[in-house]
Motif scaffolding. Sequence first.
Motif: not given
Length: 126
Positions: A21-22, A97-98, A5-10
Amino acid sequence: MTDLPDGWTLWNDEHEGRRILAYRPDVFDGEEFPSECLPTIFVSNGSRANRPGASQISTETWHAVLFLEPQIEAVAEDFDSREAALDGAEDIARRFADGEVDYRDAYQLPREEYFEKLDELTGREP
């Protein structure tokens, strides 16, 4: 792994092991907000016992845990396999994220400025 989802990074992915995840490391970089406030989701099969070194002991159960700070858990879910835990982590990331995760309930002492920023980033109404 599907698209996060938007904003999340591995952040980290160990082969057949832990995944991290960050959320928005560009915001929680230590300048405006302390880096320890970086929301993270840890996937692992380490013991969740509350004693030093317990997380280094492997178990049959996999966990996906959303931390708002090192000792502040907002969501913790258990799974029978790594694959299921990875899917669970992505679901937790999507819910966060939601704006579906009530992070205020995880705190005994509120961090109002932090909550306001999370509300802004996730579109959550306080």
